[in-house]
Design an enzyme around this catalytic site. Structure first.
Site, mmCIF file in Angstrom:
data_model
loop_
_atom_site.group_PDB
_atom_site.id
_atom_site.type_symbol
_atom_site.label_atom_id
_atom_site.label_comp_id
_atom_site.label_asym_id
_atom_site.label_seq_id
_atom_site.Cartn_x
_atom_site.Cartn_y
_atom_site.Cartn_z
ATOM 1 C CG ASP A 11 21.052 34.127 -0.153
ATOM 2 O OD1 ASP A 11 21.181 34.554 -1.309
ATOM 3 O OD2 ASP A 11 19.954 33.771 0.317
ATOM 4 C CE LYS A 121 18.164 33.958 -2.354
ATOM 5 N NZ LYS A 121 17.416 34.040 -1.081
ATOM 6 C CB CYS A 169 18.817 30.415 0.405
ATOM 7 S SG CYS A 169 17.516 31.517 1.014
HETATM 8 C C1 VGL Z 1 17.634 32.497 4.087
HETATM 9 C C2 VGL Z 1 16.180 32.480 5.860
HETATM 10 C C3 VGL Z 1 15.555 33.606 5.370
HETATM 11 C C4 VGL Z 1 18.818 31.864 3.409
HETATM 12 C C5 VGL Z 1 17.024 33.622 3.581
HETATM 13 O O1 VGL Z 1 19.548 32.570 2.665
HETATM 14 O O2 VGL Z 1 19.047 30.655 3.616
HETATM 15 N N1 VGL Z 1 17.204 31.919 5.208
HETATM 16 N N2 VGL Z 1 15.982 34.161 4.230
#
Ligand code: VGL
Ligand code: ZN
Length: 233
Positions: A11, A121, A169
């Site tokens: 991410d 995802k 994540c």
């Molecule tokens: C994430 C909060 C909400 C992350 C993803 O990538 O850590 N954190 N969605």
């Protein structure tokens, strides 16, 4: 002992980074040079993941009503859509990583040309999905990504995890990777946390799960550097 390492970049997207990210993690852009160094190493496989939500995703505070809809603060209880007896308490967030928006894009300074595969995802609006492998529900699982299959097809033995966010994540992805049977290494200096004060708790969970946190110059990283380069690269 075979050694077939994969790099998993979690991410590294605009919405998790200053200056414009909706859910910007402090200093998140600082890890990109380290990640690019890792992308130059002879990993057998390099995968990047993307949080990739529809606008009506359950984790967005904007999709819930007041007063329990404060991003970063409010929590909600989510039911397994296939089994109302299985529930999960989860945090609400600002709208982020919406499919088709700038915020969902990988950082342009990331050396994405060296990535072999991108796993998306969080597309199922009904469930939160921090792990790049699957949502947190078990009986049954609701949303599963292609990641296990991609890693197994490449005969991966070890997974090296970097990216965002260390306490969400990255954490759930690393624990799932270890539970899937891959020896899992988190590169501590190539991650940043939403809440750095929560990291002691994360390290305890890693210890319990068998995930190992290492530095970018650890002997386990040296082992990757010394791998024979693959013909396809
Ligand atoms: C994430 C909060 C909400 C992350 C993803 O990538 O850590 N954190 N969605
Ligand atoms: Zn998300």
């Amino acid at each position: 002992m075979p050694f077939q390492p994969a790099l998993l970049i979690v991410d590294v997207q605009e919405d998790f980074c200053p200056p414009n990210g909706a859910l910007a993690v402090t200093d998140a852009r600082d890890i990109v040079p380290i990640i690019n160094d890792f992308l130059a190493m002879p990993f057998a496989l390099k995968v990047a993941t993307k949080d990739f939500h529809p606008r009506d995703h359950i984790s967005f505070a904007s999709n819930h009503s007041a007063p329990n809809n404060k991003p970063f603060e409010s929590t909600i209880t989510i039911q397994n859509p296939h089994n109302p007896e299985e529930t999960q308490v989860t945090r609400l967030w600002p709208d982020h990583c919406v499919q088709g928006t700038k915020g969902a894009e990988l950082l342009p300074e990331l050396d994405v040309g060296k990535v072999n595969h991108i796993t998306e995802k969080g597309q199922d609006k009904r469930v939160e999905m921090y792990s790049a492998f699957a949502d947190p529900f078990k009986s049954p699982c609701v949303a599963k990504s292609d990641l296990t299959e991609i890693l197994r097809k490449a005969d991966i033995t070890d997974v090296y995890v970097v990216g965002l966010a260390a306490d969400y994540c990255v954490k759930y992805t690393a624990i799932d990777a270890q539970n899937e049977g891959f020896k899992t290494w988190v590169i501590g200096d190539a991650t940043k946390a939403v809440d750095p004060s929560s990291m002691d708790g994360v390290f305890k969970e890693y210890e319990k799960a068998g995930v190992t946190v290492i530095g970018k110059d650890d002997a386990q990283v040296q082992r990757v550097r010394e791998q024979p380069q693959k013909a396809q690269e």
